[in-house]
Design a protein around this motif. Structure first.
Motif, PDB file in Angstrom:
ATOM      1  N   VAL A   1     128.460  66.603   1.547  1.00 33.56           N
ATOM      2  CA  VAL A   1     128.895  67.444   2.664  1.00 33.56           C
ATOM      3  C   VAL A   1     129.954  68.409   2.157  1.00 33.56           C
ATOM      4  CG1 VAL A   1     129.941  67.478   4.960  1.00 33.56           C
ATOM      5  CG2 VAL A   1     128.436  65.583   4.311  1.00 33.56           C
ATOM      6  N   LEU A   2     129.682  69.689   2.336  1.00 35.73           N
ATOM      7  CA  LEU A   2     130.627  70.746   1.961  1.00 35.73           C
ATOM      8  C   LEU A   2     130.873  71.598   3.194  1.00 35.73           C
ATOM      9  CD1 LEU A   2     129.096  71.847  -1.458  1.00 35.73           C
ATOM     10  CD2 LEU A   2     131.074  70.367  -1.086  1.00 35.73           C
ATOM     11  N   GLY A   3     131.921  71.277   3.923  1.00 30.70           N
ATOM     12  CA  GLY A   3     132.187  71.984   5.173  1.00 30.70           C
ATOM     13  C   GLY A   3     131.070  71.712   6.155  1.00 30.70           C
ATOM     14  N   GLU A   4     130.393  72.765   6.602  1.00 38.31           N
ATOM     15  CA  GLU A   4     129.286  72.634   7.551  1.00 38.31           C
ATOM     16  C   GLU A   4     127.943  72.405   6.862  1.00 38.31           C
ATOM     17  OE1 GLU A   4     129.629  72.644  10.954  1.00 38.31           O
ATOM     18  OE2 GLU A   4     131.776  72.600  10.456  1.00 38.31           O
ATOM     19  N   ARG A   5     127.911  72.502   5.546  1.00 38.85           N
ATOM     20  CA  ARG A   5     126.653  72.353   4.810  1.00 38.85           C
ATOM     21  C   ARG A   5     126.444  70.908   4.386  1.00 38.85           C
ATOM     22  NH1 ARG A   5     126.385  76.859   0.300  1.00 38.85           N
ATOM     23  NH2 ARG A   5     124.192  76.304   0.348  1.00 38.85           N
ATOM     24  N   ARG A   6     125.214  70.442   4.546  1.00 41.60           N
ATOM     25  CA  ARG A   6     124.846  69.086   4.152  1.00 41.60           C
ATOM     26  C   ARG A   6     123.672  69.161   3.173  1.00 41.60           C
ATOM     27  NH1 ARG A   6     127.195  65.218   7.057  1.00 41.60           N
ATOM     28  NH2 ARG A   6     128.163  65.771   9.017  1.00 41.60           N
ATOM     29  N   PHE A   7     123.770  68.378   2.115  1.00 42.71           N
ATOM     30  CA  PHE A   7     122.729  68.345   1.106  1.00 42.71           C
ATOM     31  C   PHE A   7     122.300  66.906   0.876  1.00 42.71           C
ATOM     32  CE2 PHE A   7     125.476  71.939   0.138  1.00 42.71           C
ATOM     33  CZ  PHE A   7     124.565  72.971  -0.023  1.00 42.71           C
ATOM     34  N   ARG A   8     120.992  66.696   0.788  1.00 42.89           N
ATOM     35  CA  ARG A   8     120.453  65.385   0.441  1.00 42.89           C
ATOM     36  C   ARG A   8     120.357  65.338  -1.081  1.00 42.89           C
ATOM     37  NH1 ARG A   8     116.195  62.717   3.772  1.00 42.89           N
ATOM     38  NH2 ARG A   8     116.700  64.597   4.879  1.00 42.89           N
ATOM     39  N   LEU A   9     120.883  64.288  -1.691  1.00 40.87           N
ATOM     40  CA  LEU A   9     120.836  64.095  -3.137  1.00 40.87           C
ATOM     41  C   LEU A   9     119.947  62.898  -3.442  1.00 40.87           C
ATOM     42  CD1 LEU A   9     124.655  64.345  -3.961  1.00 40.87           C
ATOM     43  CD2 LEU A   9     122.963  66.197  -3.961  1.00 40.87           C
ATOM     44  N   CYS A  10     119.076  63.042  -4.431  1.00 48.17           N
ATOM     45  CA  CYS A  10     118.244  61.918  -4.839  1.00 48.17           C
ATOM     46  C   CYS A  10     117.787  62.123  -6.282  1.00 48.17           C
ATOM     47  CB  CYS A  10     117.029  61.790  -3.928  1.00 48.17           C
ATOM     48  SG  CYS A  10     116.061  60.301  -4.265  1.00 48.17           S
ATOM     49  N   LEU A  11     118.118  61.191  -7.124  1.00 46.67           N
ATOM     50  CA  LEU A  11     117.645  61.245  -8.507  1.00 46.67           C
ATOM     51  C   LEU A  11     116.290  60.554  -8.570  1.00 46.67           C
ATOM     52  CD1 LEU A  11     120.930  60.699 -10.533  1.00 46.67           C
ATOM     53  CD2 LEU A  11     119.573  62.799 -10.325  1.00 46.67           C
ATOM     54  N   THR A  12     115.257  61.328  -8.249  1.00 47.61           N
ATOM     55  CA  THR A  12     113.882  60.839  -8.311  1.00 47.61           C
ATOM     56  C   THR A  12     113.494  60.620  -9.768  1.00 47.61           C
ATOM     57  OG1 THR A  12     113.027  63.083  -8.465  1.00 47.61           O
ATOM     58  CG2 THR A  12     113.264  62.153  -6.235  1.00 47.61           C
ATOM     59  N   LEU A  13     112.307  60.076  -9.981  1.00 49.83           N
ATOM     60  CA  LEU A  13     111.835  59.879 -11.344  1.00 49.83           C
ATOM     61  C   LEU A  13     111.738  61.220 -12.068  1.00 49.83           C
ATOM     62  CD1 LEU A  13     110.957  57.760 -13.368  1.00 49.83           C
ATOM     63  CD2 LEU A  13     108.627  57.992 -12.502  1.00 49.83           C
ATOM     64  N   GLY A  14     111.274  62.239 -11.363  1.00 52.57           N
ATOM     65  CA  GLY A  14     111.209  63.573 -11.958  1.00 52.57           C
ATOM     66  C   GLY A  14     112.588  64.114 -12.302  1.00 52.57           C
ATOM     67  N   ALA A  15     113.559  63.877 -11.410  1.00 50.00           N
ATOM     68  CA  ALA A  15     114.934  64.321 -11.663  1.00 50.00           C
ATOM     69  C   ALA A  15     115.522  63.581 -12.853  1.00 50.00           C
ATOM     70  CB  ALA A  15     115.793  64.109 -10.415  1.00 50.00           C
ATOM     71  N   LEU A  16     115.231  62.297 -12.964  1.00 46.70           N
ATOM     72  CA  LEU A  16     115.721  61.521 -14.108  1.00 46.70           C
ATOM     73  C   LEU A  16     115.075  62.006 -15.408  1.00 46.70           C
ATOM     74  CD1 LEU A  16     115.791  57.997 -12.452  1.00 46.70           C
ATOM     75  CD2 LEU A  16     117.780  59.335 -13.202  1.00 46.70           C
ATOM     76  N   ALA A  17     113.789  62.357 -15.348  1.00 48.36           N
ATOM     77  CA  ALA A  17     113.120  62.900 -16.543  1.00 48.36           C
ATOM     78  C   ALA A  17     113.756  64.229 -16.949  1.00 48.36           C
ATOM     79  CB  ALA A  17     111.626  63.086 -16.264  1.00 48.36           C
ATOM     80  N   GLU A  18     114.133  65.027 -15.956  1.00 45.38           N
ATOM     81  CA  GLU A  18     114.808  66.294 -16.249  1.00 45.38           C
ATOM     82  C   GLU A  18     116.167  66.040 -16.906  1.00 45.38           C
ATOM     83  OE1 GLU A  18     116.147  70.381 -13.924  1.00 45.38           O
ATOM     84  OE2 GLU A  18     114.930  68.906 -12.867  1.00 45.38           O
ATOM     85  N   LEU A  19     116.892  65.032 -16.429  1.00 45.93           N
ATOM     86  CA  LEU A  19     118.178  64.680 -17.042  1.00 45.93           C
ATOM     87  C   LEU A  19     117.978  64.181 -18.473  1.00 45.93           C
ATOM     88  CD1 LEU A  19     120.115  62.924 -14.124  1.00 45.93           C
ATOM     89  CD2 LEU A  19     120.582  65.162 -15.142  1.00 45.93           C
TER      90      LEU A  19
END
Length: 113
Positions: free
Chosen positions: A12-30
């Motif tokens: 949460v950044l002020g009025e903005r909300r972001f969903r975060l998820c380290l999916t398998l694809g995101a982990l492969a990118e990392l």
């Protein structure tokens, strides 16, 4: 609303909300970004307890993409909120903890000073 059982966390950044998820694809990118061969090496990389600002940007970018937000590293790097960078660092840490478990022996901590 985030589904914590699926490893989702919210930034949460002020009025903005972001969903975060380290999916398998995101982990492969990392894995590719940090030049490691497997998930164990990736977890080991983050288990040092130290994160650079670029690490936070990279983790958040991958976690945001995994959460459904198509954002570039430049867009993530430009994010800010009323509470400074602390929520960004905490968001990156929360995403890592969700992906690798909170029982890790030395979960990464935000570095101060």
């Amino acid at each position: 609303m985030v589904n914590r059982r699926r490893g989702e966390r919210e930034l949460v950044l002020g009025e903005r909300r972001f969903r975060l998820c380290l999916t398998l694809g995101a982990l492969a990118e990392l894995e590719a970004t940090f030049g490691v061969d497997d998930l164990a090496s990736l977890a080991e990389r983050f288990n040092t307890g130290r994160l650079a600002a670029q690490d936070v940007i990279t983790i958040l970018t991958c976690a945001m993409r995994g959460g459904g937000h198509e954002m570039s590293e430049a867009e993530v790097a430009a994010l800010h909120g009323p509470d400074g960078v602390s929520p960004l660092v905490e968001g990156a840490l929360a995403a890592l903890e969700a992906a690798f478990g909170v029982d890790a022996p030395n979960p990464p901590q935000a570095q101060t000073g």
